[in-house]
Design a protein around this motif. Structure first.
Motif, short mmCIF file in Angstrom:
data_model
loop_
_atom_site.label_atom_id
_atom_site.label_comp_id
_atom_site.label_asym_id
_atom_site.label_seq_id
_atom_site.Cartn_x
_atom_site.Cartn_y
_atom_site.Cartn_z
N ILE A 3 -18.04 -0.98 13.58
CA ILE A 3 -18.24 -2.10 12.65
C ILE A 3 -18.04 -1.25 10.89
O ILE A 3 -18.31 -1.28 10.49
CB ILE A 3 -19.44 -2.86 12.41
N ARG A 4 -16.85 -0.77 10.91
CA ARG A 4 -16.71 0.03 9.03
C ARG A 4 -16.61 -1.32 8.37
O ARG A 4 -16.48 -1.89 8.56
CB ARG A 4 -14.69 0.59 9.64
N LYS A 5 -17.29 -0.27 7.34
CA LYS A 5 -16.98 -1.77 7.01
C LYS A 5 -16.86 -0.90 4.83
O LYS A 5 -17.00 0.34 4.28
CB LYS A 5 -19.17 -1.86 6.31
N PRO A 6 -15.83 -2.08 4.76
CA PRO A 6 -15.57 -1.90 4.03
C PRO A 6 -15.94 -0.82 2.11
O PRO A 6 -16.06 0.46 1.51
CB PRO A 6 -14.77 -3.63 3.43
N ARG A 7 -15.78 -2.12 1.12
CA ARG A 7 -16.54 -1.48 -0.01
C ARG A 7 -15.22 -1.21 -0.49
O ARG A 7 -15.04 -0.05 -0.52
CB ARG A 7 -17.65 -0.86 0.25
N PHE A 8 -14.85 -1.44 -1.52
CA PHE A 8 -13.87 -0.64 -2.39
C PHE A 8 -13.91 -1.38 -3.69
O PHE A 8 -13.41 -1.66 -4.20
CB PHE A 8 -12.78 -1.10 -2.12
N ARG A 9 -14.72 -0.38 -4.36
CA ARG A 9 -15.13 -0.74 -5.71
C ARG A 9 -14.62 -0.45 -5.92
O ARG A 9 -14.23 1.00 -6.24
CB ARG A 9 -16.54 -0.24 -5.91
N GLY A 10 -14.11 -0.42 -7.90
CA GLY A 10 -12.96 0.22 -8.53
C GLY A 10 -11.44 -0.39 -7.75
O GLY A 10 -11.04 -0.73 -8.49
N ASP A 11 -11.22 -0.49 -6.57
CA ASP A 11 -10.62 -1.39 -6.23
C ASP A 11 -8.79 -0.48 -7.20
O ASP A 11 -8.35 -1.75 -7.95
CB ASP A 11 -10.77 -2.32 -6.73
N PRO A 12 -8.65 0.47 -6.95
CA PRO A 12 -7.30 0.82 -7.08
C PRO A 12 -6.11 0.04 -7.49
O PRO A 12 -5.44 0.07 -8.05
CB PRO A 12 -7.57 2.54 -6.20
N ALA A 13 -5.53 -0.41 -5.64
CA ALA A 13 -4.53 -1.74 -6.07
C ALA A 13 -5.29 -2.72 -5.58
O ALA A 13 -4.20 -3.65 -4.55
CB ALA A 13 -3.49 -0.92 -4.84
N GLY A 14 -6.46 -3.09 -5.82
CA GLY A 14 -6.84 -4.74 -5.25
C GLY A 14 -6.10 -5.64 -5.41
O GLY A 14 -6.73 -6.53 -5.01
N GLU A 15 -5.23 -5.78 -6.64
CA GLU A 15 -4.95 -6.60 -7.13
C GLU A 15 -5.78 -8.00 -7.38
O GLU A 15 -5.78 -8.62 -7.54
CB GLU A 15 -3.71 -7.48 -5.98
N GLY A 16 -6.81 -7.85 -7.32
CA GLY A 16 -7.78 -8.23 -8.13
C GLY A 16 -7.88 -9.57 -7.95
O GLY A 16 -8.61 -10.87 -8.01
N CYS A 17 -7.89 -9.54 -6.86
CA CYS A 17 -8.05 -10.81 -5.10
C CYS A 17 -9.19 -11.37 -5.12
O CYS A 17 -10.64 -10.37 -4.53
CB CYS A 17 -7.55 -10.95 -4.48
N PRO A 18 -10.16 -12.82 -6.00
CA PRO A 18 -11.33 -12.46 -5.83
C PRO A 18 -12.04 -13.03 -4.60
O PRO A 18 -13.36 -12.83 -4.18
CB PRO A 18 -11.03 -14.04 -6.33
N VAL A 19 -11.50 -13.75 -3.45
CA VAL A 19 -11.12 -13.66 -2.14
C VAL A 19 -11.98 -12.38 -1.82
O VAL A 19 -13.08 -11.78 -1.01
CB VAL A 19 -10.14 -14.15 -1.31
N GLU A 20 -10.73 -11.38 -1.99
CA GLU A 20 -11.88 -9.69 -1.46
C GLU A 20 -12.58 -9.19 -2.73
O GLU A 20 -13.60 -8.43 -1.95
CB GLU A 20 -10.14 -9.18 -1.99
N TYR A 21 -12.61 -9.61 -3.52
CA TYR A 21 -13.41 -9.34 -4.39
C TYR A 21 -15.87 -9.90 -3.53
O TYR A 21 -16.04 -9.54 -3.63
CB TYR A 21 -14.04 -9.54 -5.83
N THR A 22 -15.32 -10.71 -3.67
CA THR A 22 -16.05 -12.14 -2.72
C THR A 22 -16.88 -11.31 -1.26
O THR A 22 -17.46 -10.83 -0.86
CB THR A 22 -15.92 -13.18 -2.07
N LEU A 23 -15.56 -10.75 -0.65
CA LEU A 23 -15.50 -9.90 1.41
C LEU A 23 -16.51 -8.50 0.85
O LEU A 23 -16.76 -7.89 1.99
CB LEU A 23 -14.31 -10.36 1.93
N ASP A 24 -16.00 -8.00 -0.50
CA ASP A 24 -16.22 -7.35 -0.63
C ASP A 24 -17.42 -6.89 -0.58
O ASP A 24 -18.45 -5.90 -0.14
CB ASP A 24 -15.34 -6.13 -1.35
N ILE A 25 -18.10 -7.59 -1.16
CA ILE A 25 -20.03 -7.82 -1.68
C ILE A 25 -20.57 -8.39 -0.01
O ILE A 25 -21.41 -7.70 -0.22
CB ILE A 25 -20.46 -9.18 -3.03
N ILE A 26 -19.79 -8.87 0.27
CA ILE A 26 -21.09 -9.50 1.83
C ILE A 26 -20.27 -9.39 2.97
O ILE A 26 -20.69 -9.30 4.28
CB ILE A 26 -20.99 -11.32 1.82
#
Lengths: 118, 118
Positions: A3-26
């Motif tokens: 169950i490795r968990k994500p979390r990529f605060r800072g998102d170096p190449a995250g393309e700033g997708c809001p969906v990713e942002y939300t998933l990063d949190i929950i």
DNA sequence: CGGTATCCGGCCAGATACTG
DNA sequence: CAGTATCTGGCCGGATACCG
């Protein structure tokens, strides 16, 4: 189950997708369950351990800390012996409730589809 | 940002929480973005690479395969040269759209909160 | 009770090279 | 174009011991 968990605060190449942002949190390994069980009220540390017997103390602490950092969960320490710590949803956390419930509903509806023999 | 992705099929101690089940399916490192961009129609392999320049070929393949296994995404191969493969949402996948959009909306609304100086 | 501290194996995921 | 194959480092996450 890995169950490795994500979390990529800072998102170096995250393309700033809001969906990713939300998933990063929950999307953390246990965050979904933790948040879900916080919906119906405050919980103590060991209550979570009873609800999720397979989570380790370490992981529970880490996941709760991350949720706290993100302003989703409030950690309240009662200075007393024996110690008591209560976790609850913040106002921001409560804005996630509809999403959590929606995901719960979806999971209930479609889990059975996976049971079908391949 | 460390984006390890979950996935715990089998869920030995998963407590069978529906929320976890749903997150297991959409919570992958890139699945949120991939699903989001599938909402407005079919996409080809390299289209995803343009949308998410930081995803590696390997990861894109793996994430798409998992979504396919879960019956969320349909992979259609056109036998021709040069090859062409199209990805689209299945009927099951489309049932996730409201959740994806909801998460997008939440991300847009609350990302700014994190910008505040701590 | 509600945590830290530390060690460590395993899998995730990046990089790179190759292919039908 | 749309992938596979392989190697590898690093982080995740479990186990265990200890603490205020």
């Amino acid at each position: 189950m890995n169950i490795r968990k994500p979390r990529f605060r800072g998102d170096p190449a995250g393309e700033g997708c809001p969906v990713e942002y939300t998933l990063d949190i929950i999307g953390g390994k246990w965050k979904g369950v933790l948040l879900y069980h916080l919906i119906d009220g405050t919980k103590r540390f060991n209550e979570f351990r009873k609800i999720c017997p397979s989570i380790t103390q370490r992981m529970l602490t880490l996941q709760l800390r991350e949720l706290e950092e993100d302003g989703i969960v409030c950690r309240e320490v009662f200075q007393q012996v024996p110690p008591k710590v209560e976790y609850s949803l913040t106002d921001l956390g409560r804005t996630l409730v509809p999403i959590i419930l929606h995901m719960k509903q979806w999971g209930e509806s479609f889990r059975k589809c996976e049971q079908l023999p391949k």
